[in-house]
Design a protein around this motif. Structure first.
Motif, PDB file in Angstrom:
ATOM      1  N   ALA A 181       3.532  10.015  -9.703  1.00  0.00           N
ATOM      2  CA  ALA A 181       2.827  10.271 -10.963  1.00  0.00           C
ATOM      3  C   ALA A 181       2.099  11.608 -10.926  1.00  0.00           C
ATOM      4  O   ALA A 181       2.113  12.368 -11.908  1.00  0.00           O
ATOM      5  CB  ALA A 181       1.842   9.143 -11.238  1.00  0.00           C
ATOM      6  N   ALA A 182       1.470  11.914  -9.789  1.00  0.00           N
ATOM      7  CA  ALA A 182       0.753  13.188  -9.673  1.00  0.00           C
ATOM      8  C   ALA A 182       1.702  14.362  -9.771  1.00  0.00           C
ATOM      9  O   ALA A 182       1.416  15.359 -10.463  1.00  0.00           O
ATOM     10  CB  ALA A 182      -0.008  13.228  -8.343  1.00  0.00           C
ATOM     11  N   ARG A 183       2.847  14.277  -9.098  1.00  0.00           N
ATOM     12  CA  ARG A 183       3.840  15.361  -9.175  1.00  0.00           C
ATOM     13  C   ARG A 183       4.359  15.524 -10.598  1.00  0.00           C
ATOM     14  O   ARG A 183       4.566  16.647 -11.068  1.00  0.00           O
ATOM     15  CB  ARG A 183       4.987  15.100  -8.204  1.00  0.00           C
ATOM     16  CG  ARG A 183       4.628  15.302  -6.741  1.00  0.00           C
ATOM     17  CD  ARG A 183       5.879  15.426  -5.886  1.00  0.00           C
ATOM     18  NE  ARG A 183       6.663  14.202  -5.944  1.00  0.00           N
ATOM     19  CZ  ARG A 183       6.569  13.214  -5.067  1.00  0.00           C
ATOM     20  NH1 ARG A 183       5.679  13.300  -4.078  1.00  0.00           N
ATOM     21  NH2 ARG A 183       7.321  12.130  -5.166  1.00  0.00           N
ATOM     22  N   THR A 184       4.571  14.386 -11.281  1.00  0.00           N
ATOM     23  CA  THR A 184       5.057  14.449 -12.658  1.00  0.00           C
ATOM     24  C   THR A 184       4.055  15.142 -13.568  1.00  0.00           C
ATOM     25  O   THR A 184       4.423  15.996 -14.392  1.00  0.00           O
ATOM     26  CB  THR A 184       5.347  13.039 -13.186  1.00  0.00           C
ATOM     27  OG1 THR A 184       6.301  12.394 -12.339  1.00  0.00           O
ATOM     28  CG2 THR A 184       5.890  13.096 -14.602  1.00  0.00           C
ATOM     29  N   VAL A 185       2.781  14.797 -13.411  1.00  0.00           N
ATOM     30  CA  VAL A 185       1.735  15.426 -14.228  1.00  0.00           C
ATOM     31  C   VAL A 185       1.658  16.921 -13.951  1.00  0.00           C
ATOM     32  O   VAL A 185       1.547  17.735 -14.870  1.00  0.00           O
ATOM     33  CB  VAL A 185       0.373  14.754 -13.957  1.00  0.00           C
ATOM     34  CG1 VAL A 185      -0.756  15.538 -14.620  1.00  0.00           C
ATOM     35  CG2 VAL A 185       0.381  13.319 -14.463  1.00  0.00           C
ATOM     36  N   ARG A 207       0.830  -1.198   0.000  1.00  0.00           N
ATOM     37  CA  ARG A 207       0.000   0.000   0.000  1.00  0.00           C
ATOM     38  C   ARG A 207       0.871   1.256   0.000  1.00  0.00           C
ATOM     39  O   ARG A 207       0.582   2.227  -0.698  1.00  0.00           O
ATOM     40  CB  ARG A 207      -0.909   0.004   1.220  1.00  0.00           C
ATOM     41  CG  ARG A 207      -1.847   1.210   1.296  1.00  0.00           C
ATOM     42  CD  ARG A 207      -2.696   1.164   2.541  1.00  0.00           C
ATOM     43  NE  ARG A 207      -3.522  -0.049   2.555  1.00  0.00           N
ATOM     44  CZ  ARG A 207      -4.313  -0.382   3.579  1.00  0.00           C
ATOM     45  NH1 ARG A 207      -4.343   0.390   4.667  1.00  0.00           N
ATOM     46  NH2 ARG A 207      -5.049  -1.474   3.499  1.00  0.00           N
ATOM     47  N   VAL A 208       1.953   1.231   0.771  1.00  0.00           N
ATOM     48  CA  VAL A 208       2.868   2.375   0.808  1.00  0.00           C
ATOM     49  C   VAL A 208       3.513   2.595  -0.550  1.00  0.00           C
ATOM     50  O   VAL A 208       3.641   3.727  -1.035  1.00  0.00           O
ATOM     51  CB  VAL A 208       3.942   2.175   1.900  1.00  0.00           C
ATOM     52  CG1 VAL A 208       5.009   3.256   1.801  1.00  0.00           C
ATOM     53  CG2 VAL A 208       3.307   2.182   3.282  1.00  0.00           C
ATOM     54  N   GLN A 209       3.940   1.498  -1.188  1.00  0.00           N
ATOM     55  CA  GLN A 209       4.557   1.614  -2.512  1.00  0.00           C
ATOM     56  C   GLN A 209       3.572   2.147  -3.535  1.00  0.00           C
ATOM     57  O   GLN A 209       3.925   2.975  -4.382  1.00  0.00           O
ATOM     58  CB  GLN A 209       5.081   0.242  -2.950  1.00  0.00           C
ATOM     59  CG  GLN A 209       6.270  -0.254  -2.138  1.00  0.00           C
ATOM     60  CD  GLN A 209       6.701  -1.647  -2.542  1.00  0.00           C
ATOM     61  OE1 GLN A 209       6.066  -2.278  -3.392  1.00  0.00           O
ATOM     62  NE2 GLN A 209       7.756  -2.145  -1.918  1.00  0.00           N
ATOM     63  N   ARG A 253       3.907   5.595  -5.641  1.00  0.00           N
ATOM     64  CA  ARG A 253       3.858   5.668  -7.100  1.00  0.00           C
ATOM     65  C   ARG A 253       2.828   6.691  -7.564  1.00  0.00           C
ATOM     66  O   ARG A 253       3.076   7.456  -8.494  1.00  0.00           O
ATOM     67  CB  ARG A 253       3.541   4.280  -7.677  1.00  0.00           C
ATOM     68  CG  ARG A 253       4.703   3.298  -7.629  1.00  0.00           C
ATOM     69  CD  ARG A 253       4.465   2.133  -8.572  1.00  0.00           C
ATOM     70  NE  ARG A 253       3.291   1.359  -8.175  1.00  0.00           N
ATOM     71  CZ  ARG A 253       3.330   0.312  -7.368  1.00  0.00           C
ATOM     72  NH1 ARG A 253       4.479  -0.087  -6.853  1.00  0.00           N
ATOM     73  NH2 ARG A 253       2.210  -0.344  -7.069  1.00  0.00           N
ATOM     74  N   TRP A 254       1.633   6.672  -6.916  1.00  0.00           N
ATOM     75  CA  TRP A 254       0.612   7.652  -7.290  1.00  0.00           C
ATOM     76  C   TRP A 254       1.076   9.079  -6.997  1.00  0.00           C
ATOM     77  O   TRP A 254       0.809  10.002  -7.776  1.00  0.00           O
ATOM     78  CB  TRP A 254      -0.687   7.364  -6.529  1.00  0.00           C
ATOM     79  CG  TRP A 254      -1.527   6.302  -7.168  1.00  0.00           C
ATOM     80  CD1 TRP A 254      -1.710   5.022  -6.744  1.00  0.00           C
ATOM     81  CD2 TRP A 254      -2.292   6.435  -8.374  1.00  0.00           C
ATOM     82  NE1 TRP A 254      -2.541   4.334  -7.601  1.00  0.00           N
ATOM     83  CE2 TRP A 254      -2.922   5.180  -8.613  1.00  0.00           C
ATOM     84  CE3 TRP A 254      -2.513   7.473  -9.262  1.00  0.00           C
ATOM     85  CZ2 TRP A 254      -3.754   4.965  -9.704  1.00  0.00           C
ATOM     86  CZ3 TRP A 254      -3.344   7.245 -10.356  1.00  0.00           C
ATOM     87  CH2 TRP A 254      -3.950   6.011 -10.570  1.00  0.00           C
TER      88      TRP A 254
END
Length: 279
Positions: free
Chosen positions: A14-18, A4-6, A10-11
């Motif tokens: 991904a959010a920061r990248t977007v 769950r932590v991983q 990852r989310w």
């Protein structure tokens, strides 16, 4: 639990990248459309029609028209000459003053430093009349020096240099002094070799400010052969206010050099700000 932590990590990545990509696209979009308009034909720009993300016909006619109608090369040379001299003088004054305020102890240093910082809150419009009277009294109105001298020192450059040099171990300064080095020798042989990233930041900031300066050169210069590129762009808009292709071509000529300078100095720029403690 670890899965769950991983997944959360990852989310989050991904959010920061977007978010970074969206901000980046918004930031570069004006430059992108400047390029599109600059390389589009005049008929395509004025003819309407379907929306396109790239010119239907790639052309250099806008640049040809600009260089044929205006002394762009002369204005470009003026901008380079003024920016280089202003940057050299502001870097020298910032480094010397920053060393004095950071490493020397003299009466009234704190008061003088805060007086220098107080000038940062003064908009140029407040002092522009005084500057005009000053350069007129010195007999340099309408010359390069009328633009250069008022910009030969930078309060923010002084602040940045002082903050950076406070991080230089005082033991190195004292060791050099004990070895018989003068303050100038200590500055040249000890401080400057450790200040490369600071110098890069000061150079870039000086070039950026001087290259884009518009209000003061517009007042201090009267001969169009001495104009800089920002003033030349205003002159072009007055002559051909509906020629969007030529206007964007001229703006691109103005933007590209300083963008290349930033790409060259960006690594030192970030390092210099990090070491000076500016967030």
């Amino acid at each position: 639990m670890s899965t769950r932590v991983q997944r959360t990590a990852r989310w989050s990545t991904a959010a920061r990248t977007v978010i970074v990509l969206v901000i980046g696209l918004i930031t570069i979009s004006p430059l992108y459309w400047m390029v599109v308009v600059a390389f589009s034909t005049r008929s395509e720009l004025l003819g309407g029609g379907e929306f396109r993300l790239w010119p239907r016909e790639f052309t250099l006619e806008n640049f040809t028209r600009v260089f044929g109608s205006f002394p762009v090369a002369t204005w470009f040379g003026n901008s380079v000459a003024i920016a280089v001299v202003v940057t050299a003088l502001s870097v020298i004054t910032s480094l010397l003053a920053g060393y004095a305020f950071a490493q020397l102890r003299f009466r009234g240093s704190t008061v003088l430093f805060f007086i220098a910082l107080a000038t940062l809150v003064l908009p140029v419009q407040v002092i522009i009349v005084s500057l005009f009277r000053l350069i007129t009294g010195l007999g340099i109105y309408g010359t390069y020096w009328g633009v250069i001298l008022p910009s030969a020192a930078s309060a923010f450059g002084l602040f940045l240099a002082r903050q950076f040099m406070l991080g230089i171990p005082r033991e190195l300064i004292e060791a050099a002094r004990l070895d018989g080095a003068s303050h100038i020798q200590t500055f040249l042989r000890v401080v400057l070799p450790m200040s490369k990233s600071l110098i890069a930041v000061l150079v870039f900031m000086g070039l950026l400010q001087s290259w884009n300066d518009f209000a003061w050169p517009l007042i201090a210069l009267r001969d169009n052969q001495l104009f800089t590129l920002p003033i030349g762009l205003l002159f072009l808009q007055g002559q051909a206010n509906s020629d969007y292709g030529a206007t964007m071509a001229f703006a691109l000529i103005n933007v590209v050099p300083i963008a290349l300078v930033f790409l060259f100095f960006q690594r030192y720029f970030i390092a210099g700000f990090a070491r000076s403690g500016i967030k």
